[in-house]
Scaffold this active site. Structure first.
Site, PDB file in Angstrom:
ATOM      1  N   ALA A  60       0.189  17.653  58.538  1.00 19.48           N
ATOM      2  CA  ALA A  60       1.422  17.748  59.316  1.00 19.48           C
ATOM      3  C   ALA A  60       2.049  16.365  59.378  1.00 19.48           C
ATOM      4  CB  ALA A  60       1.087  18.233  60.724  1.00 19.48           C
TER       5      ALA A  60
ATOM      6  N   GLU B 245      -8.136  15.778  61.449  1.00 14.36           N
ATOM      7  CA  GLU B 245      -7.410  15.895  62.712  1.00 14.36           C
ATOM      8  C   GLU B 245      -8.177  15.308  63.892  1.00 14.36           C
ATOM      9  OE1 GLU B 245      -7.527  18.234  60.413  1.00 14.36           O
ATOM     10  OE2 GLU B 245      -5.656  19.370  60.300  1.00 14.36           O
TER      11      GLU B 245
ATOM     12  N   GLY C  43      -3.260  19.709  57.731  1.00 14.82           N
ATOM     13  CA  GLY C  43      -2.401  20.848  57.440  1.00 14.82           C
ATOM     14  C   GLY C  43      -2.259  21.078  55.941  1.00 14.82           C
TER      15      GLY C  43
ATOM     16  N   GLU D 167      -5.084  23.077  54.987  1.00 11.03           N
ATOM     17  CA  GLU D 167      -4.897  24.404  55.594  1.00 11.03           C
ATOM     18  C   GLU D 167      -3.894  25.244  54.798  1.00 11.03           C
ATOM     19  OE1 GLU D 167      -4.322  22.387  59.493  1.00 11.03           O
ATOM     20  OE2 GLU D 167      -5.518  24.060  60.246  1.00 11.03           O
TER      21      GLU D 167
HETATM   22  C1  3H9 Z   1      -2.392  17.901  61.021  1.00 10.77           C
HETATM   23  O1  3H9 Z   1      -2.307  18.111  59.847  1.00 10.77           O
HETATM   24  C2  3H9 Z   1      -2.321  18.975  62.071  1.00 10.77           C
HETATM   25  C3  3H9 Z   1      -2.471  20.356  61.473  1.00 10.77           C
HETATM   26  O2  3H9 Z   1      -3.824  20.713  61.425  1.00 10.77           O
HETATM   27  C4  3H9 Z   1      -1.830  21.385  62.353  1.00 10.77           C
HETATM   28  C5  3H9 Z   1      -0.340  21.449  62.299  1.00 10.77           C
HETATM   29  C6  3H9 Z   1       0.266  22.609  63.020  1.00 10.77           C
HETATM   30  N1  3H9 Z   1       2.456  12.088  58.700  1.00 10.77           N
HETATM   31  O3  3H9 Z   1      -1.998   5.437  54.936  1.00 10.77           O
HETATM   32  P1  3H9 Z   1      -0.961   4.984  54.000  1.00 10.77           P
HETATM   33  C7  3H9 Z   1       2.601   7.597  56.203  1.00 10.77           C
HETATM   34  S1  3H9 Z   1      -2.538  16.327  61.620  1.00 10.77           S
HETATM   35  C8  3H9 Z   1       3.407  11.139  58.692  1.00 10.77           C
HETATM   36  O4  3H9 Z   1      -0.509   3.575  54.097  1.00 10.77           O
HETATM   37  P2  3H9 Z   1      -2.748   5.440  51.811  1.00 10.77           P
HETATM   38  C9  3H9 Z   1       1.968   6.310  56.724  1.00 10.77           C
HETATM   39  O5  3H9 Z   1       2.308   6.086  58.077  1.00 10.77           O
HETATM   40  C10 3H9 Z   1      -2.448  15.316  60.177  1.00 10.77           C
HETATM   41  N2  3H9 Z   1       3.305   9.979  58.001  1.00 10.77           N
HETATM   42  O6  3H9 Z   1      -1.321   5.309  52.474  1.00 10.77           O
HETATM   43  C11 3H9 Z   1       2.553   5.281  55.791  1.00 10.77           C
HETATM   44  O7  3H9 Z   1       3.865   4.979  56.233  1.00 10.77           O
HETATM   45  P3  3H9 Z   1       4.469   3.490  56.067  1.00 10.77           P
HETATM   46  C12 3H9 Z   1      -3.718  15.323  59.421  1.00 10.77           C
HETATM   47  C13 3H9 Z   1       2.192   9.798  57.286  1.00 10.77           C
HETATM   48  O8  3H9 Z   1      -2.508   5.766  50.398  1.00 10.77           O
HETATM   49  C14 3H9 Z   1       2.666   6.041  54.470  1.00 10.77           C
HETATM   50  O9  3H9 Z   1       2.643   7.427  54.807  1.00 10.77           O
HETATM   51  N3  3H9 Z   1      -3.605  14.366  58.330  1.00 10.77           N
HETATM   52  C15 3H9 Z   1       1.159  10.750  57.252  1.00 10.77           C
HETATM   53  O10 3H9 Z   1      -3.583   4.264  52.165  1.00 10.77           O
HETATM   54  C16 3H9 Z   1       1.512   5.748  53.523  1.00 10.77           C
HETATM   55  O11 3H9 Z   1       0.294   5.958  54.204  1.00 10.77           O
HETATM   56  C17 3H9 Z   1      -4.020  13.107  58.443  1.00 10.77           C
HETATM   57  O12 3H9 Z   1      -4.561  12.702  59.446  1.00 10.77           O
HETATM   58  C18 3H9 Z   1       1.321  11.948  58.001  1.00 10.77           C
HETATM   59  N4  3H9 Z   1       0.377  12.917  58.009  1.00 10.77           N
HETATM   60  O13 3H9 Z   1      -3.424   6.688  52.518  1.00 10.77           O
HETATM   61  C19 3H9 Z   1      -3.819  12.229  57.237  1.00 10.77           C
HETATM   62  N5  3H9 Z   1       0.147  10.279  56.464  1.00 10.77           N
HETATM   63  O14 3H9 Z   1       4.428   3.213  54.599  1.00 10.77           O
HETATM   64  C20 3H9 Z   1      -3.279  10.904  57.649  1.00 10.77           C
HETATM   65  C21 3H9 Z   1       0.561   9.081  56.018  1.00 10.77           C
HETATM   66  O15 3H9 Z   1       5.828   3.598  56.664  1.00 10.77           O
HETATM   67  N6  3H9 Z   1      -2.982  10.049  56.507  1.00 10.77           N
HETATM   68  N7  3H9 Z   1       1.794   8.783  56.504  1.00 10.77           N
HETATM   69  O16 3H9 Z   1       3.543   2.595  56.858  1.00 10.77           O
HETATM   70  C22 3H9 Z   1      -3.957   9.378  55.838  1.00 10.77           C
HETATM   71  O17 3H9 Z   1      -5.126   9.505  56.086  1.00 10.77           O
HETATM   72  C23 3H9 Z   1      -3.503   8.413  54.774  1.00 10.77           C
HETATM   73  O18 3H9 Z   1      -2.175   8.101  55.033  1.00 10.77           O
HETATM   74  C24 3H9 Z   1      -3.614   8.958  53.327  1.00 10.77           C
HETATM   75  C25 3H9 Z   1      -2.896   7.961  52.358  1.00 10.77           C
HETATM   76  C26 3H9 Z   1      -5.080   9.036  52.934  1.00 10.77           C
HETATM   77  C27 3H9 Z   1      -2.950  10.289  53.197  1.00 10.77           C
END
Ligand code: 3H9
Length: 702
Positions: A63, A125, A102, A105
């Site tokens: 999400a 999450e 998500g 999911e």
């Molecule tokens: C969820 O899914 C709830 C659902 O179950 C239910 C819904 C109803 N959203 O980390 P990076 C941005 S909860 C918005 O530097 P990497 C991040 O801020 C979610 N923005 O890159 C950054 O922005 P900026 C569950 C996001 O390659 C840019 O993208 N998911 C999101 O080192 C690059 O990110 C997670 O918890 C997001 N979801 O790592 C995953 N994700 O450049 C969270 C990233 O402006 N994300 N951004 O600073 C991660 O773990 C890492 O970002 C990922 C990439 C491994 C994906």
């Protein structure tokens, strides 16, 4: 609306490509695109199957976290998932890259999943104070069983594609073109006339878990141990219990929705999402652009192979960077290298590393007693005795041998970087790289810029932190930098409070209750009470000049109670145990010391203990911000969470202060100033200004 979904038809398959760089979160535009794309494919008679994939390096990162707490636009994710679930045309997820939260999911709602070998999948999450709220807690147990699903969801850790296939989360690992593999999979399903597989309709696997309450008891026990004070784990367990026991998928989804919404409203969720963005924010330095050219670090040199130097060397070895360590003599060098090997051997004994890996890492390590041998290092870090004269002398020696362009770094925890830089003819190359002990474990790296440090050296150091799997925070050069400067008030207050009436055990318990991994007196015992005592003796300090807050520790040292190392300090440690027991003898010493100092003891309640220990962090934090030592409030939060064990679920001291309300924090600080006086309670002008303007620390971030 943010993000989009591209639609194209390949033969009888509609290909939907999610495009929301850089990691394709499910923002409003993506949900709209998904909803439109699925609708269009279902309505088009020439389309027999749908393949879903992501553009770039991710499938879907989950999400859009930035949308939480705000007003949602576009269709809900649940509406999109319902359309997918109801589809009578098979939908195949072609997981090209990261499928988190998500994102996974969505893939679980597809009828089949193929994955690229290097694509990680995970449900992280829980790390954000949430639970998989798009059916993950209901579908995953139906696919892999409750126990494995609980492990997976409660850890939040990702696994690579092949492991996901072994677990049964995906159907096939496909080398090469993942989109082509997804389309081929869809065509195979159509050709075979296979029935659509909807995980929601499956019951066999969860049926086998029914009547086994021990699955959930174990999960609760583990969560209590590993995720102390976290709200989300219990919610997750209740959802998986519902998946197992309620049979009806929609009834389970209802439980998931209720639990998800409780998590969303919980302050821990807000705090943990603050931490997520803060961790990324600290990498951004206003006057050092992202594209600043950096120096290639192919080899490191470390001076000193004691606890700190050895740990720093291990941090490099762990990521495959060759290191030369320098010690004063061969005996010290052998000892230091022996400790590094032993640390790795322990990892092997615990099954965390293969023996061959130890040999590989040790093969990257060279020991020397000659400064000349540091001449090929791209970064040289000194970790010698914490004394400015010793450090300055060391920098003279480094500069004489270091190659042009090398970074000359100090691991000092608070001494003046500019004084060290002035000892060299290349101050632009000098920087502080403050690792925290044990350096191979602790995540924080405080990067300290001197007055003349070049932008390339700053950018390289920040990048190096990431490469070493650390989180680097930039600090200005001022005594104690960010972390230790704030800590001074915290420990001093703890010392004063016990003289005024509390016991060390009460103070420690209050801070443990707040979520700190240990209290200040447990920390003293761990570090060793003798360090300060010996330094005071060596300096010839007169007994009457010893700060009153150090008097009790010094008395304990006179009794050879140095802390954990002698099994006695503020606590008694039964042989072989690190769990200290309270000691009435210590309470007596504390009371006697109060009497000697003429301090009348009184009862101090837990609330006062907490505020007097934590508010100095906030007040000093505000001063550090005003002086430009820390760039943003969130930089202080990240330092405290990763270097000092401040509970992550509070979001760090500055975020926590905002949640308490800065006006009430300031009112208490003023009250303590009236009662106790001293610099520590002199309100920071920034704090006063923010309160007067009705603002908070977060307003400084925007
Ligand atoms: C969820 O899914 C709830 C659902 O179950 C239910 C819904 C109803 N959203 O980390 P990076 C941005 S909860 C918005 O530097 P990497 C991040 O801020 C979610 N923005 O890159 C950054 O922005 P900026 C569950 C996001 O390659 C840019 O993208 N998911 C999101 O080192 C690059 O990110 C997670 O918890 C997001 N979801 O790592 C995953 N994700 O450049 C969270 C990233 O402006 N994300 N951004 O600073 C991660 O773990 C890492 O970002 C990922 C990439 C491994 C994906």
């Amino acid at each position: 609306m943010k993000g989009t979904v591209h639609y194209e038809q390949r033969g009888a398959t509609a290909l939907l490509t999610i495009d929301n760089p850089p990691v394709n979160p499910l923002s409003s535009g993506v949900r709209q695109g998904l909803s439109d794309g699925i609708g269009r494919a279902l309505a088009d008679e020439s389309v027999q199957a749908i393949v879903l994939t992501g553009a770039g390096r991710a499938f879907i990162a989950g999400a859009d976290i930035a949308e939480f707490g705000g007003e949602a636009q576009g269709p809900s994710l649940h509406d999109c998932l319902k359309a997918m679930d109801d589809s009578d045309k098979p939908i195949v997820a072609a997981i090209n890259g990261t499928a988190f939260g998500g994102g996974l999911e969505v893939a679980l709602c597809c009828h089949y999943r193929v994955i690229a070998p290097n694509a990680p999948v995970g449900l992280p999450e829980v790390k954000l104070g949430l639970l998989p709220g798009a059916g993950g807690t209901q579908r995953l147990p139906r696919l892999i069983g409750a126990a494995k699903a609980l492990d997976f969801i409660l850890s939040g850790d990702p696994i690579p594609g092949p492991q996901a296939a072994e677990l049964g989360i995906v159907d096939e690992v496909a080398e090469g073109d993942i989109v082509a593999a997804g389309i081929a999979y869809a065509e195979k399903i159509i050709a075979a006339g296979s029935p659509i597989r909807r995980i929601r309709d499956e019951d066999d696997i969860v049926a086998a878990d029914r009547g086994k309450p021990e699955i959930f008891e174990n999960a609760r026990k583990n969560a209590a141990r590993r995720m102390r004070k976290r709200f989300a784990p219990e919610m997750i367990i209740q959802c998986v219990e519902a998946a197992v026991n309620l049979k009806d998928f929609d009834a389970g989804m209802k439980v998931e929705q209720e639990c998800f919404s409780r998590c969303i409203q919980h302050p821990q969720r807000e705090a943990l999402i603050h931490v997520f963005f803060a961790e990324r924010e600290v990498a951004k330095i206003p006057d050092v652009p992202r594209d600043t050219e950096t120096i290639e670090i192919a080899r490191a040199g470390v001076i000193g192979c004691g606890t700190m130097g050895g740990g720093i060397a291990m941090s490099f070895l762990n990521v495959g960077v060759p290191v030369t360590v320098l010690e004063l003599d061969q005996a010290a060098l052998d000892r230091g290298i022996g400790v590094i090997r032993r640390n790795y051997d322990i990892q092997v004994q615990r099954g965390r590393m293969a023996a061959a890996e130890v040999d590989e890492r040790m093969g990257l390590l060279t020991g020397t007693v000659r400064y000349e041998d540091l001449s090929s290092a791209d970064v040289v870090i000194e970790a010698v005795y914490e004394n400015i004269d010793v450090k300055v002398e060391t920098f003279r020696k480094i500069e004489a041998v270091a190659k042009p362009g090398a970074i000359l770094a100090s691991n000092t925890s608070g001494l003046d970087i500019d004084k060290m830089a002035a000892a060299t003819s290349r101050p632009e190359a000098v920087i502080g790289l403050h690792f925290f002990s044990p350096a191979n474990v602790m995540r924080l790296l405080e990067v300290v810029r001197g007055a003349k440090t070049s932008k390339a050296v700053i950018a390289t150091s920040m990048k190096l932190g990431k490469r070493l799997n650390k989180i680097a925070v930039l600090s200005g050069n001022a005594p104690g930098f960010i972390g230790n400067r704030l800590l001074a008030g915290y420990t001093r207050q703890a010392g004063e409070i016990i003289l005024q009436g509390a016991t060390p055990y009460q103070v420690d318990n209050v801070l443990l209750g707040f979520g700190m991994p240990m209290g200040p007196f447990q920390m003293n015992d761990l570090v060793g009470l003798d360090l300060g005592w010996r330094a005071r003796k060596l300096s010839g300090m007169k007994p009457e000049d010893v700060p009153i807050t150090a008097r009790i520790a010094d008395k304990l040292c006179e009794l050879e109670r140095f802390g954990q190392k002698t099994n006695r300090g503020f606590y008694i440690y039964p042989e072989g145990s690190r769990a200290g027991q309270a000691d009435p003898e210590v309470v007596k010493i504390v009371e006697e010391t109060s009497a000697e100092l003429g301090i009348e003891r009184r009862e101090i309640d837990d609330e006062e203990v907490l505020k007097r220990c934590l508010y100095p962090l906030i007040n000093e934090g505000a001063k550090v911000l005003e002086e430009g030592i820390a760039i943003r409030p969130c930089d202080i939060d990240i330092v405290y969470i990763n270097g000092y064990g401040f509970p992550e679920v509070t979001g760090g001291p500055m975020f926590w202060a905002d949640q308490q309300g800065l006006d009430t924090v300031l009112a208490d600080i003023k009250r303590f100033q009236e009662i106790y006086g001293g610099d520590i309670w002199q309100p920071a002008p920034l704090l006063e200004r923010l309160v007067a303007e009705g603002k908070n620390f977060a307003s400084l971030q925007a």
